[in-house]
Scaffold this active site. Structure first.
Site, PDB file in Angstrom:
ATOM      1  N   GLY A  95      12.512   3.847   0.757  1.00 37.17           N
ATOM      2  CA  GLY A  95      11.540   4.303  -0.235  1.00 37.17           C
ATOM      3  C   GLY A  95      12.234   5.224  -1.210  1.00 37.17           C
ATOM      4  O   GLY A  95      12.430   6.406  -0.931  1.00 37.17           O
TER       5      GLY A  95
ATOM      6  N   GLY B 148      11.130   6.101  -4.174  1.00 33.75           N
ATOM      7  CA  GLY B 148      10.205   6.568  -5.197  1.00 33.75           C
ATOM      8  C   GLY B 148      10.585   7.993  -5.572  1.00 33.75           C
ATOM      9  O   GLY B 148      11.759   8.387  -5.490  1.00 33.75           O
TER      10      GLY B 148
ATOM     11  N   LYS C 232       5.292   4.724   0.491  1.00 32.93           N
ATOM     12  CA  LYS C 232       3.855   5.027   0.594  1.00 32.93           C
ATOM     13  C   LYS C 232       3.287   4.438   1.885  1.00 32.93           C
ATOM     14  O   LYS C 232       3.814   3.461   2.432  1.00 32.93           O
ATOM     15  CB  LYS C 232       3.117   4.477  -0.626  1.00 32.93           C
ATOM     16  CG  LYS C 232       3.303   5.349  -1.882  1.00 32.93           C
ATOM     17  CD  LYS C 232       2.411   6.568  -1.864  1.00 32.93           C
ATOM     18  CE  LYS C 232       2.794   7.660  -2.833  1.00 32.93           C
ATOM     19  NZ  LYS C 232       2.358   7.515  -4.187  1.00 32.93           N
TER      20      LYS C 232
ATOM     21  N   LYS D 269      -1.429  20.654   5.688  1.00 36.48           N
ATOM     22  CA  LYS D 269      -1.194  19.876   4.473  1.00 36.48           C
ATOM     23  C   LYS D 269      -2.264  18.795   4.309  1.00 36.48           C
ATOM     24  O   LYS D 269      -2.707  18.510   3.194  1.00 36.48           O
ATOM     25  CB  LYS D 269       0.206  19.255   4.523  1.00 36.48           C
ATOM     26  CG  LYS D 269       0.596  18.665   3.201  1.00 36.48           C
ATOM     27  CD  LYS D 269       2.071  18.629   2.962  1.00 36.48           C
ATOM     28  CE  LYS D 269       2.311  18.318   1.475  1.00 36.48           C
ATOM     29  NZ  LYS D 269       3.458  17.508   1.234  1.00 36.48           N
TER      30      LYS D 269
ATOM     31  N   ASN E 254      -0.974  19.789 -12.467  1.00 37.52           N
ATOM     32  CA  ASN E 254      -0.426  18.596 -11.787  1.00 37.52           C
ATOM     33  C   ASN E 254      -1.456  17.487 -11.664  1.00 37.52           C
ATOM     34  O   ASN E 254      -2.641  17.741 -11.438  1.00 37.52           O
ATOM     35  CB  ASN E 254       0.006  18.941 -10.350  1.00 37.52           C
ATOM     36  CG  ASN E 254       1.291  19.716 -10.335  1.00 37.52           C
ATOM     37  OD1 ASN E 254       1.758  20.192 -11.366  1.00 37.52           O
ATOM     38  ND2 ASN E 254       1.855  19.852  -9.141  1.00 37.52           N
TER      39      ASN E 254
ATOM     40  N   GLU F   8      -2.943   6.362  -0.752  1.00 32.28           N
ATOM     41  CA  GLU F   8      -2.765   6.713   0.674  1.00 32.28           C
ATOM     42  C   GLU F   8      -4.088   7.193   1.293  1.00 32.28           C
ATOM     43  O   GLU F   8      -4.075   7.950   2.253  1.00 32.28           O
ATOM     44  CB  GLU F   8      -1.660   7.772   0.809  1.00 32.28           C
ATOM     45  CG  GLU F   8      -0.293   7.255   0.392  1.00 32.28           C
ATOM     46  CD  GLU F   8       0.841   8.227   0.697  1.00 32.28           C
ATOM     47  OE1 GLU F   8       0.805   9.363   0.190  1.00 32.28           O
ATOM     48  OE2 GLU F   8       1.760   7.848   1.450  1.00 32.28           O
TER      49      GLU F   8
HETATM   50  P1  NAD Z   1       6.186   6.986  -5.416  1.00 30.71           P
HETATM   51  O1  NAD Z   1       4.836   6.609  -5.877  1.00 30.71           O
HETATM   52  O2  NAD Z   1       7.039   7.738  -6.366  1.00 30.71           O
HETATM   53  O3  NAD Z   1       6.983   5.675  -4.970  1.00 30.71           O
HETATM   54  C1  NAD Z   1       6.417   4.797  -4.038  1.00 30.71           C
HETATM   55  C2  NAD Z   1       6.937   3.388  -4.295  1.00 30.71           C
HETATM   56  O4  NAD Z   1       6.496   2.934  -5.552  1.00 30.71           O
HETATM   57  C3  NAD Z   1       8.472   3.289  -4.314  1.00 30.71           C
HETATM   58  O5  NAD Z   1       8.828   2.178  -3.566  1.00 30.71           O
HETATM   59  C4  NAD Z   1       8.801   3.112  -5.780  1.00 30.71           C
HETATM   60  O6  NAD Z   1       9.954   2.360  -6.016  1.00 30.71           O
HETATM   61  C5  NAD Z   1       7.582   2.413  -6.305  1.00 30.71           C
HETATM   62  N1  NAD Z   1       7.361   2.755  -7.717  1.00 30.71           N
HETATM   63  C6  NAD Z   1       7.185   3.990  -8.221  1.00 30.71           C
HETATM   64  N2  NAD Z   1       7.029   3.933  -9.574  1.00 30.71           N
HETATM   65  C7  NAD Z   1       7.102   2.617  -9.894  1.00 30.71           C
HETATM   66  C8  NAD Z   1       7.017   1.897 -11.117  1.00 30.71           C
HETATM   67  N3  NAD Z   1       6.799   2.522 -12.281  1.00 30.71           N
HETATM   68  N4  NAD Z   1       7.160   0.547 -11.075  1.00 30.71           N
HETATM   69  C9  NAD Z   1       7.374  -0.096  -9.921  1.00 30.71           C
HETATM   70  N5  NAD Z   1       7.466   0.528  -8.712  1.00 30.71           N
HETATM   71  C10 NAD Z   1       7.333   1.865  -8.704  1.00 30.71           C
HETATM   72  O7  NAD Z   1       6.004   7.745  -4.009  1.00 30.71           O
HETATM   73  P2  NAD Z   1       6.417   9.237  -3.595  1.00 30.71           P
HETATM   74  O8  NAD Z   1       5.670  10.210  -4.443  1.00 30.71           O
HETATM   75  O9  NAD Z   1       7.884   9.341  -3.511  1.00 30.71           O
HETATM   76  O10 NAD Z   1       5.790   9.309  -2.129  1.00 30.71           O
HETATM   77  C11 NAD Z   1       6.461   8.809  -0.978  1.00 30.71           C
HETATM   78  C12 NAD Z   1       5.914   9.534   0.242  1.00 30.71           C
HETATM   79  O11 NAD Z   1       6.258  10.924   0.132  1.00 30.71           O
HETATM   80  C13 NAD Z   1       4.379   9.476   0.336  1.00 30.71           C
HETATM   81  O12 NAD Z   1       3.981   9.379   1.665  1.00 30.71           O
HETATM   82  C14 NAD Z   1       3.948  10.829  -0.236  1.00 30.71           C
HETATM   83  O13 NAD Z   1       2.709  11.240   0.290  1.00 30.71           O
HETATM   84  C15 NAD Z   1       5.107  11.716   0.259  1.00 30.71           C
HETATM   85  N6  NAD Z   1       5.264  12.952  -0.503  1.00 30.71           N
HETATM   86  C16 NAD Z   1       5.475  12.888  -1.871  1.00 30.71           C
HETATM   87  C17 NAD Z   1       5.615  14.083  -2.572  1.00 30.71           C
HETATM   88  C18 NAD Z   1       5.909  14.082  -4.058  1.00 30.71           C
HETATM   89  O14 NAD Z   1       5.960  15.175  -4.661  1.00 30.71           O
HETATM   90  N7  NAD Z   1       6.142  12.955  -4.701  1.00 30.71           N
HETATM   91  C19 NAD Z   1       5.519  15.320  -1.894  1.00 30.71           C
HETATM   92  C20 NAD Z   1       5.323  15.318  -0.501  1.00 30.71           C
HETATM   93  C21 NAD Z   1       5.189  14.122   0.181  1.00 30.71           C
END
Ligand code: NAD
Length: 313
Positions: free
Chosen positions: A7, A9, A76, A188, A256, A271
């Site tokens: 992942g 992201g 996710k 959280k 935010n 989620e």
């Molecule tokens: P994210 O939404 O950034 O990414 C999730 C998935 O979506 C990834 O596989 C990514 O490649 C894809 N994606 C994102 N943008 C895209 C786009 N424009 N086009 C195509 N695909 C796309 O997810 P995240 O925020 O990194 O969250 C991952 C986990 O971490 C979750 O369980 C979340 O609850 C947790 N988390 C996130 C944060 C945060 O600040 N982002 C903080 C604490 C916990």
């Protein structure tokens, strides 16, 4: 240390960018253009100064990676089962030398992800953590470091978790271990349950929940139910007034967009099942009524299901 991050992201990329300073980091994600951008131009991270580039390995397939010392799951929630499948070939088992066994860590929000990973990969090697870091993906190969904060890992297994916490600290990310992770996970979860679904449904930034009486009342009710479920479960919450804490977080992060709002705006599955849905599920199991979380869950699930026919502004 060799780390596979499933992942890439926002959070996976942020952690990958930091940890590749002192470890061999492999980012695994199905989003081809993001992976291509990292491999051709590096991963750029924006924080306070000018964006800075680093070069973690990045791929869409596990066959490029091989066994790792640590596998971190940052996909996710609806893709956790997929992540567990991917992780199989990254996990190394050494019954004679537990310290050489791969540590699997999820830092995902919500409940249930660790159980899915533990069932597929082994409970003894799979741990949950909680992170207060904030990350936003800006586009292929670009991430914003949106908020500093500690990452806390569950204490067991001691040795490999301590090594990972040390690596975080060496890479400039505050980290610690806790014997009472339940309190942190539920702390959280209550904040997420109070903020995420409502901001996604109302399409407002977090601060609107603290400043708009009608929205504030709903956030308080959702949080109050979540606290009642946590208490019925015997969780020792750290906050003396967890409901007031939810509104304080909404205010402190006023500008935010919650991750659930971002998911809904992007048309990606949210989620909700592992956040408000998990409160409902636990409430039923423990005999605690959760009507507000039940309705929020149903509404966001309906939002997710109707993304493809959404009417524009
Ligand atoms: P994210 O939404 O950034 O990414 C999730 C998935 O979506 C990834 O596989 C990514 O490649 C894809 N994606 C994102 N943008 C895209 C786009 N424009 N086009 C195509 N695909 C796309 O997810 P995240 O925020 O990194 O969250 C991952 C986990 O971490 C979750 O369980 C979340 O609850 C947790 N988390 C996130 C944060 C945060 O600040 N982002 C903080 C604490 C916990």
């Amino acid at each position: 240390m060799k780390i596979g991050i499933i992942g890439a992201g926002a959070m996976g990329s942020l952690l990958g960018w930091h940890l590749c300073d002192r470890a061999e980091v492999w980012l695994l994600d199905p989003w081809q253009s993001h992976i291509d951008a990292i491999n051709s131009s590096g991963l750029w991270c924006e924080h306070t100064g000018a964006p800075a580039v680093r070069h973690p390995h990045a791929t869409t397939t596990t066959t490029d990676i091989g066994p790792c010392d640590v596998v971190m799951v940052l996909i996710k929630a609806h893709q956790t089962a997929w992540a567990a499948e991917q992780a199989r070939s990254l996990v190394r088992l050494h019954p004679q030398a537990p310290s050489a066994t791969t540590l699997v860590v999820t830092l995902q929000n919500g409940l249930g992800n660790r159980d899915i990973l533990a069932t597929a990969l082994g409970a003894e090697r799979t741990i949950q953590g909680v992170t207060s870091l904030g990350a936003t993906l800006l586009g292929p190969g670009r991430v914003r470091y949106a908020g500093q904060g500690a990452t806390i890992f569950s204490a067991l297994p001691d040795e490999s978790t301590a090594r990972l916490a040390d690596l975080f600290i060496a890479c400039g990310l505050p980290a610690e271990m806790s014997d009472d992770l339940d309190a942190l996970v539920w702390g959280k979860l209550i904040v997420n349950a109070g903020i995420n679904a409502l901001t996604a449904l109302l399409r407002v930034p977090n601060g609107a929940l603290a400043t708009t009486p009608e929205a504030r009342a709903l956030a308080e009710q959702a949080a109050r139910e979540a606290v009642a479920v946590a208490q019925a479960r015997g969780v020792r919450l750290r906050e003396p007034d967890p409901v007031a804490h939810v509104l304080a977080v909404a205010q402190a992060t006023g500008a935010n967009r919650s991750s659930m709002l971002q998911d809904v705006l992007r048309g990606s599955p949210s989620e909700i099942a592992t956040i408000n849905g998990a409160i409902v599920h636990e409430g039923r199991r423990l005999g605690v009524p959760t009507p507000v979380n039940d309705l929020l869950t149903a509404l966001v699930q309906a939002l997710d299901a109707t993304a493809h026919v959404r009417v524009g502004e």
